[in-house]
Scaffold this active site. Structure first.
Site, PDB file in Angstrom:
ATOM      1  N   CYS A  91      -2.970   1.241  10.977  1.00 53.45           N
ATOM      2  CA  CYS A  91      -2.095   0.090  10.754  1.00 53.45           C
ATOM      3  C   CYS A  91      -0.631   0.541  10.811  1.00 53.45           C
ATOM      4  CB  CYS A  91      -2.457  -0.561   9.420  1.00 53.45           C
ATOM      5  SG  CYS A  91      -1.693  -2.170   9.113  1.00 53.45           S
ATOM      6  N   ILE A  92       0.158   0.295   9.772  1.00 47.48           N
ATOM      7  CA  ILE A  92       1.577   0.641   9.755  1.00 47.48           C
ATOM      8  C   ILE A  92       1.806   2.090   9.325  1.00 47.48           C
ATOM      9  CG2 ILE A  92       1.983  -0.066   7.373  1.00 47.48           C
ATOM     10  CD1 ILE A  92       4.345  -0.664  10.413  1.00 47.48           C
TER      11      ILE A  92
END
Length: 221
Positions: free
Chosen positions: A136-137
């Site tokens: 993800c991030i």
């Protein structure tokens, strides 16, 4: 002997901690693969607390470790007590907590800094030639953790990809069900909920990431 993976969390909840589905899918795949895991989190205050119904900030303070314990069913240890020598690999789920509580990318973008204890813990795996997975991030931390030219993906978001490039990393676009492998750094990344529209879609890349991390352990041991 079962491989043991450290899972570094940043709280509990997509907007201010670890993304719950990403974390659960990670733990599920590790369990399905016969691997052991230990959840870990910093024992410190979260940047802020978000009401997940409204998206608004709440006027209270919560602890990263205490909140992450919800995801770990209480089986969690303080990052300050965790030792790289006890594990074969490391995985960091995403969620905005990775960009708020493990580093400050959510506020400062490419000018971000990472918590010193996170830097030391992640780099200890890198220096020991043990694989690390981020999703993800969380891969926004890759350039500072693994150095210039380290390769990763957060999916296809151009602004985040530009920030990774600005920090010295090499971003590669990937679909939600794909992974990006940097064999030099024994690093695996996947977009997860940067692109996923649902839990099943997210599971494809997350399972592939876990499988690759475990495969790297077997390959390099």
């Amino acid at each position: 002997m079962a491989k043991k993976i450290a899972v570094l969390l940043s709280g509990c909840g997509v907007y201010d901690g670890s993304e719950i589905y990403e974390t659960v899918l990670t733990l599920l795949r590790l369990d399905q693969s016969g691997a052991e895991y230990q959840c870990i989190a910093p024992n410190d205050a979260m940047m802020h607390v978000i009401n997940h119904m409204t998206g608004e900030e709440m006027s209270e303070s919560r602890n990263i470790l205490v909140e992450a314990a919800r995801l770990a069913r209480g089986n969690i240890i303080d990052l300050a007590e965790a030792k790289q020598e006890d594990f074969d690999g490391l995985i960091l789920p995403g969620g905005f907590g990775a960009a708020k509580n493990l580093c400050d990318f959510a506020v400062k973008g490419a000018d971000m800094s990472i918590r010193q204890d996170v830097i030391e813990f992640v780099r200890s795996f890198h220096e020991a030639l043990k694989p690390v997975g981020l999703m993800c991030i969380a891969p926004v931390m890759v350039p500072q953790l693994f150095g210039e030219k380290s390769v990763c993906t957060i999916g296809t978001d151009p602004s985040v990809a530009e920030a990774i490039t600005a920090m010295g990393g090499e971003h590669q676009d990937r679909a939600v069900d794909d992974i990006c492998v940097d064999p030099v750094n024994k690093l695996v990344t996947t977009p997860a909920y940067m692109l996923a529209g649902g839990i099943f879609e997210a599971s494809k890349g997350i399972f592939a990431l876990v499988d690759e991390v475990l495969s790297m352990i077997k390959k390099y041991n």
